[in-house]
Enzyme design. Structure first.
Site, PDB file in Angstrom:
ATOM      1  N   THR A 132       0.816  -1.224   0.000  1.00 35.50           N
ATOM      2  CA  THR A 132       0.000   0.000   0.000  1.00 35.50           C
ATOM      3  C   THR A 132       0.847   1.270   0.000  1.00 35.50           C
ATOM      4  O   THR A 132       2.017   1.242   0.435  1.00 35.50           O
ATOM      5  CB  THR A 132      -0.901  -0.019   1.259  1.00 35.50           C
ATOM      6  N   ASP A 133       0.232   2.380  -0.426  1.00 37.96           N
ATOM      7  CA  ASP A 133       0.904   3.692  -0.336  1.00 37.96           C
ATOM      8  C   ASP A 133       1.029   4.139   1.117  1.00 37.96           C
ATOM      9  O   ASP A 133       1.794   5.054   1.426  1.00 37.96           O
ATOM     10  CB  ASP A 133       0.149   4.749  -1.166  1.00 37.96           C
ATOM     11  N   GLU A 134       0.271   3.497   2.030  1.00 34.54           N
ATOM     12  CA  GLU A 134       0.255   3.950   3.421  1.00 34.54           C
ATOM     13  C   GLU A 134       1.580   3.705   4.138  1.00 34.54           C
ATOM     14  O   GLU A 134       1.828   4.268   5.193  1.00 34.54           O
ATOM     15  CB  GLU A 134      -0.905   3.301   4.180  1.00 34.54           C
ATOM     16  N   TYR A 157      -2.031  -0.910  10.855  1.00 34.68           N
ATOM     17  CA  TYR A 157      -2.166  -1.562   9.541  1.00 34.68           C
ATOM     18  C   TYR A 157      -0.947  -1.250   8.668  1.00 34.68           C
ATOM     19  O   TYR A 157      -0.291  -2.154   8.134  1.00 34.68           O
ATOM     20  CB  TYR A 157      -3.451  -1.085   8.841  1.00 34.68           C
ATOM     21  N   LYS A 161       2.063  -3.717   7.133  1.00 34.97           N
ATOM     22  CA  LYS A 161       2.337  -3.845   5.693  1.00 34.97           C
ATOM     23  C   LYS A 161       3.795  -3.474   5.415  1.00 34.97           C
ATOM     24  O   LYS A 161       4.470  -4.109   4.603  1.00 34.97           O
ATOM     25  CB  LYS A 161       1.393  -2.950   4.872  1.00 34.97           C
TER      26      LYS A 161
HETATM   27  N1  LIG Z   1      -8.053  -1.874  -0.871  1.00 35.85           N
HETATM   28  C1  LIG Z   1      -7.103  -1.001  -1.160  1.00 35.85           C
HETATM   29  O1  LIG Z   1      -7.413   0.149  -1.500  1.00 35.85           O
HETATM   30  C2  LIG Z   1      -5.646  -1.411  -1.122  1.00 35.85           C
HETATM   31  C3  LIG Z   1      -4.678  -0.493  -1.580  1.00 35.85           C
HETATM   32  C4  LIG Z   1      -3.342  -0.890  -1.595  1.00 35.85           C
HETATM   33  C5  LIG Z   1      -2.985  -2.148  -1.169  1.00 35.85           C
HETATM   34  N2  LIG Z   1      -3.936  -2.994  -0.707  1.00 35.85           N
HETATM   35  C6  LIG Z   1      -3.503  -4.340  -0.294  1.00 35.85           C
HETATM   36  O2  LIG Z   1      -4.079  -5.246  -1.225  1.00 35.85           O
HETATM   37  C7  LIG Z   1      -4.381  -6.474  -0.577  1.00 35.85           C
HETATM   38  C8  LIG Z   1      -5.840  -6.812  -0.776  1.00 35.85           C
HETATM   39  O3  LIG Z   1      -6.627  -5.750  -0.259  1.00 35.85           O
HETATM   40  P1  LIG Z   1      -8.220  -5.839  -0.269  1.00 35.85           P
HETATM   41  O4  LIG Z   1      -8.741  -4.468  -0.155  1.00 35.85           O
HETATM   42  O5  LIG Z   1      -8.649  -6.714  -1.377  1.00 35.85           O
HETATM   43  O6  LIG Z   1      -8.448  -6.584   1.117  1.00 35.85           O
HETATM   44  P2  LIG Z   1      -9.746  -7.370   1.636  1.00 35.85           P
HETATM   45  O7  LIG Z   1      -9.789  -7.138   3.100  1.00 35.85           O
HETATM   46  O8  LIG Z   1     -10.927  -7.012   0.811  1.00 35.85           O
HETATM   47  O9  LIG Z   1      -9.415  -8.901   1.341  1.00 35.85           O
HETATM   48  C9  LIG Z   1      -8.438  -9.612   2.052  1.00 35.85           C
HETATM   49  C10 LIG Z   1      -8.639 -11.076   1.766  1.00 35.85           C
HETATM   50  O10 LIG Z   1      -7.598 -11.807   2.449  1.00 35.85           O
HETATM   51  C11 LIG Z   1      -8.182 -12.922   3.114  1.00 35.85           C
HETATM   52  N3  LIG Z   1      -7.346 -13.222   4.301  1.00 35.85           N
HETATM   53  C12 LIG Z   1      -7.183 -12.463   5.412  1.00 35.85           C
HETATM   54  N4  LIG Z   1      -6.360 -13.079   6.274  1.00 35.85           N
HETATM   55  C13 LIG Z   1      -5.978 -14.253   5.697  1.00 35.85           C
HETATM   56  C14 LIG Z   1      -5.134 -15.322   6.084  1.00 35.85           C
HETATM   57  N5  LIG Z   1      -4.514 -15.319   7.276  1.00 35.85           N
HETATM   58  N6  LIG Z   1      -4.963 -16.351   5.244  1.00 35.85           N
HETATM   59  C15 LIG Z   1      -5.591 -16.379   4.023  1.00 35.85           C
HETATM   60  N7  LIG Z   1      -6.430 -15.405   3.617  1.00 35.85           N
HETATM   61  C16 LIG Z   1      -6.616 -14.342   4.437  1.00 35.85           C
HETATM   62  C17 LIG Z   1      -9.572 -12.464   3.506  1.00 35.85           C
HETATM   63  O11 LIG Z   1     -10.437 -13.568   3.740  1.00 35.85           O
HETATM   64  C18 LIG Z   1      -9.982 -11.625   2.283  1.00 35.85           C
HETATM   65  O12 LIG Z   1     -10.605 -12.425   1.314  1.00 35.85           O
HETATM   66  C19 LIG Z   1      -3.989  -6.298   0.883  1.00 35.85           C
HETATM   67  O13 LIG Z   1      -2.715  -6.855   1.068  1.00 35.85           O
HETATM   68  C20 LIG Z   1      -3.954  -4.792   1.066  1.00 35.85           C
HETATM   69  O14 LIG Z   1      -3.039  -4.434   2.076  1.00 35.85           O
HETATM   70  C21 LIG Z   1      -5.258  -2.663  -0.676  1.00 35.85           C
END
Ligand SMILES: NC(=O)c1ccc[n+]([C@@H]2O[C@H](COP(=O)([O-])OP(=O)(O)OC[C@H]3O[C@@H](n4cnc5c(N)ncnc54)[C@H](O)[C@@H]3O)[C@@H](O)[C@H]2O)c1
Length: 350
Positions: A132-134, A157, A161
């Site tokens: 993430t950008d965070e 969080y 990350k």
């Molecule tokens: N949503 C955003 O805007 C954003 C931006 C940048 C980066 N990210 C990163 O992208 C990734 C996905 O983000 P998202 O928004 O789709 O998240 P989300 O919370 O919608 O989905 C996370 C998924 O991971 C699964 N999960 C959680 N813990 C687990 C474990 N221990 N073992 C197996 N599966 C597990 C959950 O069941 C869920 O399906 C994350 O790593 C997040 O940090 C998200």
């Protein structure tokens, strides 16, 4: 190719799984199915010959090892994570367990898997870690974080990350794992769990409920459509440099209050004003700011644009109506999720 996705039932994961299957790959999805998972998003792939699913925790090394033996992936996209900042403030432990220890377990399992690949397969293998950008913390107005910027995470969080990113880079330098770290800005699109800013505000505004906004609402977020994000991930898998990092951003900045205002205007236009006759913007309530709340995120994705030729295809302003329509059309998905008891007291932007 055989490709493993962790967290494939999440918001970004399901978009990536669908893209990879459509691109002709055999895709395995490892997901623990936490509260944030949306298996409904992948129902249409249930019987697909190029899709496999394992309900597994990435921290379970034996199970993960068996899956790698069975699928024999040539690339892994690591998305599984606890992802909601407010939850990380209320209870950081699951964030440390999944984002840090889970990533560590995955890295160690992949190290074993890599040793079973032959000389032709090993150089082609990639572990692509989605971050993430965070991790860069708040970015001053007018600046855009490049990949080399010092990490400065503010929330539990973001700190977990950042820790995971460091582990991934260390496993690359120390053990020669061919890893790539991707840092992306705020995603929007279908199937985002309705605790995150955009779906939460759409649903609350639709129902005529109060719209809690942290502080003055002038925090700036850098938005990208989830389909642009996963297209970038595919380009990175094909052409990305092992050991490198790539920022992913559409440089599409918007304040939280401007976003909520645009959502209210659109809902007023399609559903009419509130029963009181007032516009939905009147539902906004400014609440105490989130502790450690970053004021602004801003990423430079020049490396991705110049080296891999990636370009975002959508802008927030012209996509918002479609996104709002999607949530209005998928009430049967989000309605039961809104009824679950919610242990967190803070709610707002990611
Ligand atoms: N949503 C955003 O805007 C954003 C931006 C940048 C980066 N990210 C990163 O992208 C990734 C996905 O983000 P998202 O928004 O789709 O998240 P989300 O919370 O919608 O989905 C996370 C998924 O991971 C699964 N999960 C959680 N813990 C687990 C474990 N221990 N073992 C197996 N599966 C597990 C959950 O069941 C869920 O399906 C994350 O790593 C997040 O940090 C998200």
């Amino acid at each position: 190719m055989n490709i493993l996705v962790t967290g494939g039932c999440g918001f970004i994961g399901n978009a990536l799984v669908r893209l990879l299957v459509a691109d002709g790959h055999l895709v395995g999805n490892v997901d623990k199915l936490t509260y944030a998972a949306s298996p409904a998003a992948l129902l249409d792939l249930d019987d697909h010959p190029r899709y496999r699913f394992w309900q597994t925790d990435i921290s379970d090394r034996h199970a993960l090892g068996r899956i790698l033996e069975e699928l024999r992936p040539e690339a892994i996209f690591h998305l599984a994570a606890e992802s909601h900042v407010d939850r990380s403030i209320e209870g950081p432990r699951p964030f440390v367990e999944t984002n840090v220890l889970g990533t560590y377990t995955l890295l160690e399992t992949v190290r074993t898997h890599l040793s079973t690949l032959n000389e032709l397969q090993q150089p082609k293998f990639r572990l692509i870690h989605i971050s993430t950008d965070e991790v860069f913390g708040s970015i001053p107005e007018g600046e855009y974080a490049e990949e080399t910027r010092r990490y400065d995470p503010s929330s539990p969080y973001a700190a977990t990350k950042a820790a995971a990113d460091h582990l991934v880079r260390a496993w690359s330098r120390t053990y020669g794992l061919p890893t790539i770290v991707c840092n992306c800005s705020n995603n929007y699109g279908p199937w985002q769990f309705p605790e995150k800013l955009m779906p939460l505000m759409i649903i609350k505004a639709l129902k005529g409920q109060e719209l809690p906004i942290f502080g003055d609402g002038l925090q700036v977020r850098d938005w990208i459509h989830v389909d642009d994000h996963v297209a970038a991930l595919l380009a990175i898998m094909r052409q990305g440099e092992p050991g490198a990092s790539y920022n992913i951003s559409a440089k599409d900045e918007c304040t939280n209050i401007a976003l909520v205002s645009a959502i209210c205007d659109r809902l007023d236009a399609i559903a009419g004003p509130l029963s009181s006759g007032l516009p939905r913007l009147e539902l906004v309530r400014h609440v105490a700011d989130r502790p450690g709340h970053d004021r602004r995120y801003g990423l430079s994705a020049e490396r991705l644009r110049q080296d891999l030729g990636w370009q975002p295809t959508r802008r927030l302003k012209s996509s918002l109506d479609d996104i709002i329509d999607w949530y209005l059309e998928h009430e049967t998905w989000w309605q039961p999720l809104m009824k679950r008891p919610d242990p967190i007291s803070r709610k707002g932007a990611r």
